[in-house]
Motif scaffolding. Structure first.
Motif, PDB file in Angstrom:
ATOM      1  N   PRO A  11      -5.007  13.818  -2.480  1.00 18.41           N
ATOM      2  CA  PRO A  11      -4.495  13.510  -1.137  1.00 18.41           C
ATOM      3  C   PRO A  11      -5.274  12.380  -0.475  1.00 18.41           C
ATOM      4  CG  PRO A  11      -4.635  15.874  -1.442  1.00 18.41           C
ATOM      5  CD  PRO A  11      -5.283  15.250  -2.644  1.00 18.41           C
ATOM      6  N   ARG A  12      -4.520  11.483   0.156  1.00 23.38           N
ATOM      7  CA  ARG A  12      -5.049  10.387   0.954  1.00 23.38           C
ATOM      8  C   ARG A  12      -5.725   9.298   0.139  1.00 23.38           C
ATOM      9  NH1 ARG A  12      -6.870  13.203   6.665  1.00 23.38           N
ATOM     10  NH2 ARG A  12      -4.778  13.859   7.206  1.00 23.38           N
ATOM     11  N   GLN A  13      -5.582   9.306  -1.157  1.00 20.71           N
ATOM     12  CA  GLN A  13      -6.006   8.143  -1.923  1.00 20.71           C
ATOM     13  C   GLN A  13      -4.969   7.038  -1.732  1.00 20.71           C
ATOM     14  OE1 GLN A  13      -6.887   9.992  -5.947  1.00 20.71           O
ATOM     15  NE2 GLN A  13      -8.716   8.766  -5.655  1.00 20.71           N
ATOM     16  N   GLU A  14      -5.426   5.813  -1.764  1.00 20.39           N
ATOM     17  CA  GLU A  14      -4.554   4.674  -1.511  1.00 20.39           C
ATOM     18  C   GLU A  14      -4.317   3.909  -2.806  1.00 20.39           C
ATOM     19  OE1 GLU A  14      -5.593   0.713   0.637  1.00 20.39           O
ATOM     20  OE2 GLU A  14      -4.882   2.113   2.168  1.00 20.39           O
ATOM     21  N   GLY A  34       6.999   1.741 -20.585  1.00 16.11           N
ATOM     22  CA  GLY A  34       6.273   0.614 -20.028  1.00 16.11           C
ATOM     23  C   GLY A  34       4.908   0.991 -19.501  1.00 16.11           C
ATOM     24  N   SER A  35       4.342   0.108 -18.690  1.00 11.32           N
ATOM     25  CA  SER A  35       3.017   0.350 -18.116  1.00 11.32           C
ATOM     26  C   SER A  35       2.901  -0.367 -16.780  1.00 11.32           C
ATOM     27  CB  SER A  35       1.914  -0.139 -19.069  1.00 11.32           C
ATOM     28  OG  SER A  35       1.993  -1.537 -19.247  1.00 11.32           O
ATOM     29  N   VAL A  36       1.944   0.080 -15.993  1.00  4.99           N
ATOM     30  CA  VAL A  36       1.667  -0.544 -14.701  1.00  4.99           C
ATOM     31  C   VAL A  36       0.172  -0.768 -14.564  1.00  4.99           C
ATOM     32  CG1 VAL A  36       3.666   0.466 -13.542  1.00  4.99           C
ATOM     33  CG2 VAL A  36       1.495   1.685 -13.520  1.00  4.99           C
ATOM     34  N   SER A  37      -0.183  -1.815 -13.826  1.00  3.79           N
ATOM     35  CA  SER A  37      -1.565  -2.037 -13.406  1.00  3.79           C
ATOM     36  C   SER A  37      -1.632  -1.753 -11.919  1.00  3.79           C
ATOM     37  CB  SER A  37      -1.986  -3.480 -13.690  1.00  3.79           C
ATOM     38  OG  SER A  37      -1.943  -3.751 -15.076  1.00  3.79           O
ATOM     39  N   LEU A  38      -2.626  -1.001 -11.500  1.00  2.82           N
ATOM     40  CA  LEU A  38      -2.716  -0.616 -10.101  1.00  2.82           C
ATOM     41  C   LEU A  38      -4.171  -0.467  -9.683  1.00  2.82           C
ATOM     42  CD1 LEU A  38      -1.870   3.173  -9.719  1.00  2.82           C
ATOM     43  CD2 LEU A  38      -2.190   2.100 -11.927  1.00  2.82           C
ATOM     44  N   SER A  39      -4.359  -0.383  -8.370  1.00  4.70           N
ATOM     45  CA  SER A  39      -5.679  -0.124  -7.799  1.00  4.70           C
ATOM     46  C   SER A  39      -5.592   1.173  -7.000  1.00  4.70           C
ATOM     47  CB  SER A  39      -6.106  -1.268  -6.878  1.00  4.70           C
ATOM     48  OG  SER A  39      -6.096  -2.503  -7.552  1.00  4.70           O
ATOM     49  N   ILE A  40      -6.577   2.035  -7.195  1.00  5.84           N
ATOM     50  CA  ILE A  40      -6.672   3.257  -6.398  1.00  5.84           C
ATOM     51  C   ILE A  40      -8.006   3.221  -5.674  1.00  5.84           C
ATOM     52  CG2 ILE A  40      -6.786   5.771  -6.431  1.00  5.84           C
ATOM     53  CD1 ILE A  40      -4.956   5.773  -8.803  1.00  5.84           C
ATOM     54  N   ASP A  41      -7.935   3.184  -4.346  1.00 10.31           N
ATOM     55  CA  ASP A  41      -9.145   3.019  -3.537  1.00 10.31           C
ATOM     56  C   ASP A  41      -9.958   1.829  -4.032  1.00 10.31           C
ATOM     57  OD1 ASP A  41      -8.421   5.178  -2.017  1.00 10.31           O
ATOM     58  OD2 ASP A  41      -9.689   6.609  -3.083  1.00 10.31           O
ATOM     59  N   LYS A  45       0.840  -1.182   0.000  1.00 12.37           N
ATOM     60  CA  LYS A  45       0.000   0.000   0.000  1.00 12.37           C
ATOM     61  C   LYS A  45       0.881   1.240   0.000  1.00 12.37           C
ATOM     62  CE  LYS A  45      -3.818  -2.219   2.429  1.00 12.37           C
ATOM     63  NZ  LYS A  45      -4.656  -2.227   3.637  1.00 12.37           N
ATOM     64  N   SER A  46       0.562   2.160  -0.899  1.00 13.48           N
ATOM     65  CA  SER A  46       1.357   3.380  -1.008  1.00 13.48           C
ATOM     66  C   SER A  46       0.470   4.577  -0.740  1.00 13.48           C
ATOM     67  CB  SER A  46       1.973   3.493  -2.404  1.00 13.48           C
ATOM     68  OG  SER A  46       2.668   4.690  -2.555  1.00 13.48           O
ATOM     69  N   MET A  47       0.563   5.111   0.458  1.00  9.56           N
ATOM     70  CA  MET A  47      -0.217   6.287   0.807  1.00  9.56           C
ATOM     71  C   MET A  47       0.597   7.548   0.519  1.00  9.56           C
ATOM     72  SD  MET A  47      -3.245   5.678   1.691  1.00  9.56           S
ATOM     73  CE  MET A  47      -3.598   7.309   2.314  1.00  9.56           C
ATOM     74  N   ILE A  48      -0.045   8.543  -0.074  1.00 12.81           N
ATOM     75  CA  ILE A  48       0.609   9.831  -0.321  1.00 12.81           C
ATOM     76  C   ILE A  48      -0.239  10.884   0.385  1.00 12.81           C
ATOM     77  CG2 ILE A  48       1.539  11.378  -2.075  1.00 12.81           C
ATOM     78  CD1 ILE A  48       1.577   9.092  -3.998  1.00 12.81           C
ATOM     79  N   PRO A  49      -0.081  11.046   1.704  1.00 13.15           N
ATOM     80  CA  PRO A  49      -0.979  11.939   2.448  1.00 13.15           C
ATOM     81  C   PRO A  49      -0.744  13.404   2.139  1.00 13.15           C
ATOM     82  CG  PRO A  49       0.782  11.162   3.851  1.00 13.15           C
ATOM     83  CD  PRO A  49       0.935  10.441   2.544  1.00 13.15           C
ATOM     84  N   GLU A  50      -1.845  14.142   2.110  1.00 13.89           N
ATOM     85  CA  GLU A  50      -1.797  15.599   1.998  1.00 13.89           C
ATOM     86  C   GLU A  50      -1.114  16.106   0.731  1.00 13.89           C
ATOM     87  OE1 GLU A  50      -3.603  17.104   3.927  1.00 13.89           O
ATOM     88  OE2 GLU A  50      -3.809  15.761   5.629  1.00 13.89           O
ATOM     89  N   HIS A  72     -12.359   9.815 -12.077  1.00 13.46           N
ATOM     90  CA  HIS A  72     -11.720   9.553 -13.374  1.00 13.46           C
ATOM     91  C   HIS A  72     -10.233   9.914 -13.275  1.00 13.46           C
ATOM     92  CE1 HIS A  72     -15.991  10.262 -14.281  1.00 13.46           C
ATOM     93  NE2 HIS A  72     -15.827   9.501 -15.342  1.00 13.46           N
ATOM     94  N   PRO A  73      -9.438   9.110 -12.536  1.00 12.00           N
ATOM     95  CA  PRO A  73      -8.048   9.504 -12.260  1.00 12.00           C
ATOM     96  C   PRO A  73      -7.091   9.369 -13.433  1.00 12.00           C
ATOM     97  CG  PRO A  73      -8.530   7.373 -11.277  1.00 12.00           C
ATOM     98  CD  PRO A  73      -9.829   7.892 -11.808  1.00 12.00           C
ATOM     99  N   VAL A  74      -7.393   8.501 -14.411  1.00 12.14           N
ATOM    100  CA  VAL A  74      -6.488   8.281 -15.546  1.00 12.14           C
ATOM    101  C   VAL A  74      -7.057   8.951 -16.792  1.00 12.14           C
ATOM    102  CG1 VAL A  74      -5.408   6.567 -17.047  1.00 12.14           C
ATOM    103  CG2 VAL A  74      -5.607   6.122 -14.600  1.00 12.14           C
TER     104      VAL A  74
END
Length: 293
Positions: A69-72, A46-53, A31-36, A112-114
């Motif tokens: 902010p604070r999305q996981e 390249g490319s990555v597959s990920l989950s956000i919230d 889990k990568s939290m980027i607070p505030e 719609h983050p991407v």
């Protein structure tokens, strides 16, 4: 066990950095939290597959990702040659840049983050990263922060225009006066600074030297929500975060968020989300965030 991963230098107002394939691989499944921070990410290669919230997404060199902010985020898969470039801002700079935006813009982008880029947009965003990286990592003197703020402001304003054109939910009305725009921005700034201790609309209206009724008219000209609803939504978001990401008990959370007592906080939380705070802590449901979008 805390498996939070920090991918930034936390004491800086802003940063621009690069994650190589090896660094990304080390983060797989964590889990990568980027607070505030508001964070902009592009895939250089390249490319990555990920989950956000808990929402499954992918990112490749024809796209960019805007994280709030604070999305996981959890990285699930990464190509062998992937390199990510990341820009992030502390709230002090974010507020300066984004306080004039319609609140619906943030709700829309949150879901719609991407975003897909055409060929010209790909060149522009990479040039933006190059310029920002130069300013961040080369000593540009006493104006570095102002330059960073200006660069990010230009990018966000261009992006805001694009989103407003694509979605009827987010445009700022042309008829809105400069005074109303200024007051709305100042209200959001005051809300960011005081929401934990001031839950009433009258406090913000008094600070702006206007009536509560006029503040409601101003905010409604830029948002689908009333000032009270925006206060409650901010408290609700912080409640979800603290119940999920901290070990503070319900009474401590209630105190920190400025509620008279734990039972009052419980009634507020149930009104917002339909369940008790303790039930949410024992059965966290990230879909409740959708109620704030």
């Amino acid at each position: 066990m805390d498996n939070t991963v920090n991918v930034y230098r936390p004491n800086e107002l802003y940063f621009c950095s690069e994650l190589t394939h090896a660094r990304i691989v080390s983060m797989l499944g964590q889990k990568s939290m980027i607070p505030e921070r508001l964070v902009l990410i592009v895939a250089e290669h390249g490319s990555v597959s990920l989950s956000i919230d808990n929402k499954e997404l992918s990112l490749n060199p024809t796209q960019f990702l805007l994280m709030f902010p604070r999305q996981e985020a959890v990285i699930n898969h990464v190509d062998d040659d992937t390199v990510l470039r990341i820009i992030g801002f502390m709230p002090a700079l974010q507020d300066v840049v984004t306080k004039q935006f319609n609140i619906n813009f943030f709700a829309y982008v949150h879901s719609h983050p991407v975003w897909q880029l055409n060929e010209n947009e790909q060149r522009v965003i990479r040039s933006f990263f190059d310029i920002f990286n130069y300013n961040s990592n080369v000593n540009c003197g006493s104006f570095s922060t102002e330059i960073a703020n200006s660069l990010f402001s230009i990018f966000m304003q261009l992006f805001y225009q694009r989103i407003s054109a694509k979605s009827e939910k987010t445009p700022v009305p042309e008829s809105a006066s400069l005074l109303a725009r200024s007051l709305s921005g100042k209200f959001l700034e005051l809300l960011s600074q005081n929401y934990k201790v001031e839950h009433g609309v009258a406090f913000y209206a008094d600070k702006l030297c206007i009536s509560s009724k006029y503040l409601a008219q101003v905010v409604k000209s830029f948002s689908t929500y009333t000032p009270k609803e925006l206060i409650d939504r901010r408290l609700g978001q912080e409640s979800l975060f603290m119940l999920t990401k901290t070990s503070k008990n319900i009474q401590e959370i209630s105190n920190e968020l400025g509620f008279p007592d734990q039972s009052y906080f419980g009634r507020f939380f149930k009104r917002m989300f339909g369940i008790a705070p303790l039930h949410y802590r024992l059965n966290p449901d990230m879909n409740l965030l959708d109620k704030l979008s």
